[in-house]
Design an enzyme around this catalytic site. Structure first.
Site, PDB file in Angstrom:
ATOM      1  N   LYS A  30      26.105 -43.324  13.324  1.00 14.50           N
ATOM      2  CA  LYS A  30      25.043 -42.372  13.012  1.00 14.50           C
ATOM      3  C   LYS A  30      25.578 -40.951  12.898  1.00 14.50           C
ATOM      4  CE  LYS A  30      21.563 -41.940  16.024  1.00 14.50           C
ATOM      5  NZ  LYS A  30      21.131 -40.544  16.332  1.00 14.50           N
ATOM      6  N   ARG A  35      26.898 -36.379   9.015  1.00 11.53           N
ATOM      7  CA  ARG A  35      27.871 -35.395   8.548  1.00 11.53           C
ATOM      8  C   ARG A  35      28.354 -35.716   7.137  1.00 11.53           C
ATOM      9  NH1 ARG A  35      27.571 -35.668  13.878  1.00 11.53           N
ATOM     10  NH2 ARG A  35      28.218 -33.907  15.214  1.00 11.53           N
ATOM     11  N   ARG A 132      12.849 -30.295  22.305  1.00 11.99           N
ATOM     12  CA  ARG A 132      14.271 -30.199  22.613  1.00 11.99           C
ATOM     13  C   ARG A 132      14.762 -28.764  22.437  1.00 11.99           C
ATOM     14  NH1 ARG A 132      17.138 -35.467  20.035  1.00 11.99           N
ATOM     15  NH2 ARG A 132      18.841 -34.728  21.355  1.00 11.99           N
ATOM     16  N   GLN A 180      26.789 -31.235  18.637  1.00 17.23           N
ATOM     17  CA  GLN A 180      25.788 -30.750  17.692  1.00 17.23           C
ATOM     18  C   GLN A 180      25.860 -29.234  17.547  1.00 17.23           C
ATOM     19  OE1 GLN A 180      21.943 -32.180  18.915  1.00 17.23           O
ATOM     20  NE2 GLN A 180      22.484 -34.320  18.680  1.00 17.23           N
ATOM     21  N   ASP A 318      25.554 -40.958  25.389  1.00 19.38           N
ATOM     22  CA  ASP A 318      24.568 -41.772  24.681  1.00 19.38           C
ATOM     23  C   ASP A 318      24.552 -43.210  25.168  1.00 19.38           C
ATOM     24  OD1 ASP A 318      23.553 -39.749  23.118  1.00 19.38           O
ATOM     25  OD2 ASP A 318      24.945 -40.085  21.473  1.00 19.38           O
ATOM     26  N   ARG A 394      17.335 -45.615  22.380  1.00 17.01           N
ATOM     27  CA  ARG A 394      18.339 -46.163  23.289  1.00 17.01           C
ATOM     28  C   ARG A 394      17.696 -46.801  24.525  1.00 17.01           C
ATOM     29  NH1 ARG A 394      22.692 -44.705  20.564  1.00 17.01           N
ATOM     30  NH2 ARG A 394      22.800 -42.609  19.671  1.00 17.01           N
TER      31      ARG A 394
END
Length: 437
Positions: A30, A35, A132, A180, A318, A394
């Site tokens: 992902k 990118r 966020r 990020q 993650d 997740r």
């Protein structure tokens, strides 16, 4: 009628124990997929991207670069329409707001990409993305000269309005370990008036600088820093390998479940992405990694607790929901240090993990930035529990794996969240374990 970005809530129930066997290929990585689309959109020639993630997050990025002026066509003979595409670059500005759904990566990286262009871009997302923190990218982009207006009580949330302006190269030190944020600053640096350097006290994923270097951008790397110089972007064709974060769920399942021997094929094995393998090996997992092919083979193992230090957590952050399942089925205590960043993911992931683990009968304690799980062994994972995903892909996948590894019945409410990154997860769970929805 469903609101924009809303999905119908679905629930599944997985009962164990089930062995994990056979061979699987997970969706394209992902992080690399995001990118690849953005860098290709900056290029001047058609760029072929093969193996793109087919999840909703990457689809949103594809739609975003199209809205900005790039052309994206399905590559001839592509088995999955989103997996093989040809991107013809051309960033000219969007006519309206760009909606990124649940993608924190998409909104943060795109903010950096558009910051140096002479138009205004509005970036928005779903309710989760609006919660966020965006100040971590707003501040450095403003320092470079962009006019960025956030929303919310402190002006540090999405939607973001970015008024592109001439940018100045800066030296920026990350206050949180975040690929990020690093990537947003580096992408903005492509249109600055001089070099842009990012210092990172803790190493993070290196995809952006690697892919920019492969695209003809001058990139300098040293101990704890990366520098980009402004210039033209000439991307090569990209082949996206399998996502290690998705592979982690199957590797954990095979290690934790009885009578398992599973191979995940063609996985990206680059730096800062397979820290979960190191953690599992410390726990006693039987894992073999084939560097040449990217295959990860995992077999049933007797797991014991371990400590995941704060400095290594960015390399497996993650994967914490999956690793928590391994910790619950292990003997002894597993400690995750420095988990503060888990609280600002798609959900408060630390609290969600604690709830899932407690439902499995294992002990769990959160003390500030430390998560401690006291495992009970897979034979003692029994009874039934319900895990609510809270829209977090997740957590939905981790809960499904948890249901398969022990003598338990786990109902996953909000299972549709898996479409964010892994639309075929239920299919592959069936293939690997024989589970039927």
């Amino acid at each position: 009628m469903l609101a924009r970005g809303e999905r119908r809530v679905t629930a599944i129930t997985v009962e164990g124990p089930r062995g994990f066997n056979g061979r699987l290929r997970v969706p394209g990585d992902k992080s690399i997929s995001h990118r690849a689309l953005m860098i290709a959109a900056l290029g001047r020639r058609p760029c072929v991207i093969r193996g793109l993630s087919d999840g909703d997050d990457v689809l949103r990025t594809r739609q975003a670069v199209e809205a900005l002026g790039a052309r994206v066509d399905v590559a001839p003979n592509a088995e999955v329409p989103n997996a093989g595409v040809i991107v013809t670059g051309g960033v000219r500005g969007a006519r309206g707001p760009i909606y990124l759904g649940n993608s924190g990566t998409g909104i943060r990286l795109l903010a950096g990409l558009v910051a140096g262009f002479d138009f205004t871009t509005t970036l928005d997302g779903d309710a989760s993305v609006r919660q966020r923190p965006m100040d971590r990218i707003i501040d450095p982009l403003r320092t470079m000269g962009a006019a960025v207006t956030g929303s919310g009580p402190n002006g540090s949330s999405a939607p973001l309005a970015i008024e592109g302006r001439p940018l100045t190269g800066i030296e920026h030190t990350l206050t949180v370990a975040s690929a990020q944020v690093k990537s947003a600053v580096l992408l903005a640096g492509l249109r600055a008036d001089g070099p842009t350097t990012v210092y990172e006290p803790v190493p993070t994923r290196t995809h952006t600088e690697e892919m920019l270097a492969a695209s003809g951008v001058r990139v300098g790397r040293g101990d704890g820093l990366v520098t980009v110089w402004p210039g033209e972007v000439d991307p090569p064709d990209f082949d996206v390998p399998g996502d290690p974060s998705q592979a982690a769920f199957w590797v954990v399942g095979a290690c934790a479940a009885p009578e398992s021997d599973l191979t995940v094929e063609d996985v990206y094995l680059g730096p800062a992405r397979i820290g979960f393998v190191d953690v599992l090996r410390r726990m006693g997992a039987d894992i073999a990694v084939e560097a040449r092919t990217g295959a990860i083979r995992a077999r049933s193992s007797a797991l014991t607790g371990t400590r995941v230090r704060s400095e290594e957590l960015p390399g497996c952050i993650d994967e914490v929901p999956a690793l928590a399942v391994a910790a619950a089925t292990a003997d002894g205590v597993t400690v995750f240090e420095g988990i503060g960043e888990l609280r600002v993911k798609e959900s408060d992931r630390a609290a969600a993990v604690a709830g899932m683990v407690a439902g499995l009968g294992a002990g769990c304690e959160i003390d500030r930035d430390t998560l401690k799980i006291t495992g009970v062994g897979r034979a003692e994972i029994s009874g039934s529990s319900t895990v609510v995903s809270h829209g977090d892909h997740r957590m939905a996948m981790a809960a499904a794996i948890a249901g398969a590894v022990g003598r338990a019945s786990v109902t996953v409410e909000g299972f549709e969240a898996t479409a964010t990154s892994y639309p075929g997860f239920a299919r592959d769970l069936s293939r690997a374990t024989g589970w039927a929805p």
